[in-house]
Write a protein that holds these residues in place. Structure first.
Motif, PDB file in Angstrom:
ATOM      1  N   PHE A 117      18.884  26.810 -27.963  1.00 27.13           N
ATOM      2  CA  PHE A 117      18.542  26.042 -26.765  1.00 27.13           C
ATOM      3  C   PHE A 117      19.793  25.504 -26.066  1.00 27.13           C
ATOM      4  O   PHE A 117      19.719  25.126 -24.911  1.00 27.13           O
ATOM      5  N   ASP A 118      20.907  25.423 -26.760  1.00 26.75           N
ATOM      6  CA  ASP A 118      22.147  24.958 -26.141  1.00 26.75           C
ATOM      7  C   ASP A 118      22.594  25.960 -25.081  1.00 26.75           C
ATOM      8  O   ASP A 118      22.350  27.163 -25.215  1.00 26.75           O
ATOM      9  N   PRO A 119      23.287  25.500 -24.052  1.00 28.60           N
ATOM     10  CA  PRO A 119      23.724  26.428 -22.994  1.00 28.60           C
ATOM     11  C   PRO A 119      24.858  27.358 -23.420  1.00 28.60           C
ATOM     12  O   PRO A 119      25.076  28.384 -22.788  1.00 28.60           O
ATOM     13  N   ASP A 120      25.567  27.018 -24.486  1.00 26.89           N
ATOM     14  CA  ASP A 120      26.708  27.820 -24.910  1.00 26.89           C
ATOM     15  C   ASP A 120      26.350  28.728 -26.079  1.00 26.89           C
ATOM     16  O   ASP A 120      25.550  28.368 -26.939  1.00 26.89           O
ATOM     17  N   VAL A 121      26.980  29.899 -26.105  1.00 27.59           N
ATOM     18  CA  VAL A 121      26.834  30.810 -27.230  1.00 27.59           C
ATOM     19  C   VAL A 121      27.720  30.301 -28.359  1.00 27.59           C
ATOM     20  O   VAL A 121      28.875  29.920 -28.136  1.00 27.59           O
ATOM     21  N   ALA A 122      27.177  30.276 -29.561  1.00 30.34           N
ATOM     22  CA  ALA A 122      27.940  29.857 -30.738  1.00 30.34           C
ATOM     23  C   ALA A 122      28.262  31.099 -31.564  1.00 30.34           C
ATOM     24  O   ALA A 122      27.600  32.126 -31.447  1.00 30.34           O
ATOM     25  N   ALA A 123      29.276  30.977 -32.405  1.00 28.49           N
ATOM     26  CA  ALA A 123      29.667  32.109 -33.247  1.00 28.49           C
ATOM     27  C   ALA A 123      29.924  31.634 -34.667  1.00 28.49           C
ATOM     28  O   ALA A 123      30.529  30.581 -34.885  1.00 28.49           O
ATOM     29  N   GLY A 124      29.419  32.412 -35.634  1.00 25.59           N
ATOM     30  CA  GLY A 124      29.707  32.157 -37.037  1.00 25.59           C
ATOM     31  C   GLY A 124      28.669  31.314 -37.745  1.00 25.59           C
ATOM     32  O   GLY A 124      27.880  30.600 -37.137  1.00 25.59           O
ATOM     33  N   ARG A 125      28.686  31.434 -39.061  1.00 25.86           N
ATOM     34  CA  ARG A 125      27.706  30.723 -39.900  1.00 25.86           C
ATOM     35  C   ARG A 125      27.809  29.207 -39.792  1.00 25.86           C
ATOM     36  O   ARG A 125      26.798  28.515 -39.840  1.00 25.86           O
ATOM     37  N   GLU A 126      29.022  28.674 -39.708  1.00 25.72           N
ATOM     38  CA  GLU A 126      29.155  27.220 -39.644  1.00 25.72           C
ATOM     39  C   GLU A 126      28.510  26.670 -38.380  1.00 25.72           C
ATOM     40  O   GLU A 126      27.861  25.620 -38.401  1.00 25.72           O
ATOM     41  N   ALA A 127      28.652  27.375 -37.272  1.00 24.12           N
ATOM     42  CA  ALA A 127      28.013  26.951 -36.025  1.00 24.12           C
ATOM     43  C   ALA A 127      26.493  27.016 -36.148  1.00 24.12           C
ATOM     44  O   ALA A 127      25.782  26.127 -35.666  1.00 24.12           O
ATOM     45  N   VAL A 128      25.986  28.046 -36.797  1.00 25.62           N
ATOM     46  CA  VAL A 128      24.545  28.177 -37.027  1.00 25.62           C
ATOM     47  C   VAL A 128      24.058  27.038 -37.920  1.00 25.62           C
ATOM     48  O   VAL A 128      23.045  26.391 -37.642  1.00 25.62           O
ATOM     49  N   ARG A 129      24.788  26.760 -38.990  1.00 25.30           N
ATOM     50  CA  ARG A 129      24.405  25.673 -39.894  1.00 25.30           C
ATOM     51  C   ARG A 129      24.354  24.343 -39.158  1.00 25.30           C
ATOM     52  O   ARG A 129      23.407  23.566 -39.282  1.00 25.30           O
ATOM     53  N   ALA A 130      25.379  24.061 -38.353  1.00 27.03           N
ATOM     54  CA  ALA A 130      25.435  22.805 -37.601  1.00 27.03           C
ATOM     55  C   ALA A 130      24.280  22.705 -36.598  1.00 27.03           C
ATOM     56  O   ALA A 130      23.686  21.632 -36.432  1.00 27.03           O
ATOM     57  N   TYR A 131      23.964  23.804 -35.947  1.00 27.67           N
ATOM     58  CA  TYR A 131      22.849  23.819 -34.989  1.00 27.67           C
ATOM     59  C   TYR A 131      21.545  23.439 -35.684  1.00 27.67           C
ATOM     60  O   TYR A 131      20.820  22.555 -35.236  1.00 27.67           O
ATOM     61  N   TYR A 132      21.239  24.109 -36.795  1.00 26.37           N
ATOM     62  CA  TYR A 132      19.979  23.837 -37.488  1.00 26.37           C
ATOM     63  C   TYR A 132      19.985  22.490 -38.210  1.00 26.37           C
ATOM     64  O   TYR A 132      18.930  21.886 -38.386  1.00 26.37           O
ATOM     65  N   ASP A 133      21.136  22.001 -38.591  1.00 27.22           N
ATOM     66  CA  ASP A 133      21.220  20.671 -39.198  1.00 27.22           C
ATOM     67  C   ASP A 133      20.809  19.599 -38.190  1.00 27.22           C
ATOM     68  O   ASP A 133      20.257  18.570 -38.572  1.00 27.22           O
ATOM     69  N   ALA A 134      21.049  19.845 -36.908  1.00 27.21           N
ATOM     70  CA  ALA A 134      20.724  18.877 -35.854  1.00 27.21           C
ATOM     71  C   ALA A 134      19.251  18.920 -35.428  1.00 27.21           C
ATOM     72  O   ALA A 134      18.789  18.024 -34.722  1.00 27.21           O
TER      73      ALA A 134
END
Length: 123
Positions: A39-56
């Motif tokens: 849902f964020d406007p920016d594309v994220a890359a990598g597992r850590e970014a995915v983890r942080a997204y779902y943690d929020a």
């Protein structure tokens, strides 16, 4: 692991991790170099970014998943489309179209590219 339908397999594991609010398990479903558009406007890359997204994501949210179309390209690439409705107990919901590109790693299928598009009746 279901070799015959990797899209169904990965989305079953994705839903379990999402509904259980398990950001580490969610991140493991993705390749180390995954591209992620939530849902964020920016594309994220990598597992850590995915983890942080779902943690929020608030803990009481769940996802209803309907797989619409799947495909494979050779033995190590697959993908497809699904409709997902994210919900929480307050009545909030967000219907989206989800598209995935999957890659087979040595031990499992993983998400290489993830993109959601919110469904809106307004133009």
């Amino acid at each position: 692991m279901s070799d015959s339908n990797p899209m169904h397999d990965i989305l079953t594991r994705w839903k379990a991790a999402f509904d259980g609010h398990l950001p580490d398990a969610m991140a493991e479903l993705f390749t180390p170099d995954a591209l992620f558009q939530g849902f964020d406007p920016d594309v994220a890359a990598g597992r850590e970014a995915v983890r942080a997204y779902y943690d929020a994501v608030p803990e009481r949210r769940t996802a209803d998943v309907t797989v619409l179309h799947t495909y494979t390209i050779g033995e190590d690439a697959a993908g497809g489309f699904a409709d997902v409705v994210f919900r929480d107990p307050t009545g909030w919901q967000a219907p989206v179209h989800l598209s995935l590109v999957l890659r087979r790693d040595a031990d499992a299928w993983r998400i290489r590219q993830y993109h959601v598009s919110r469904i809106s009746t307004e133009h």
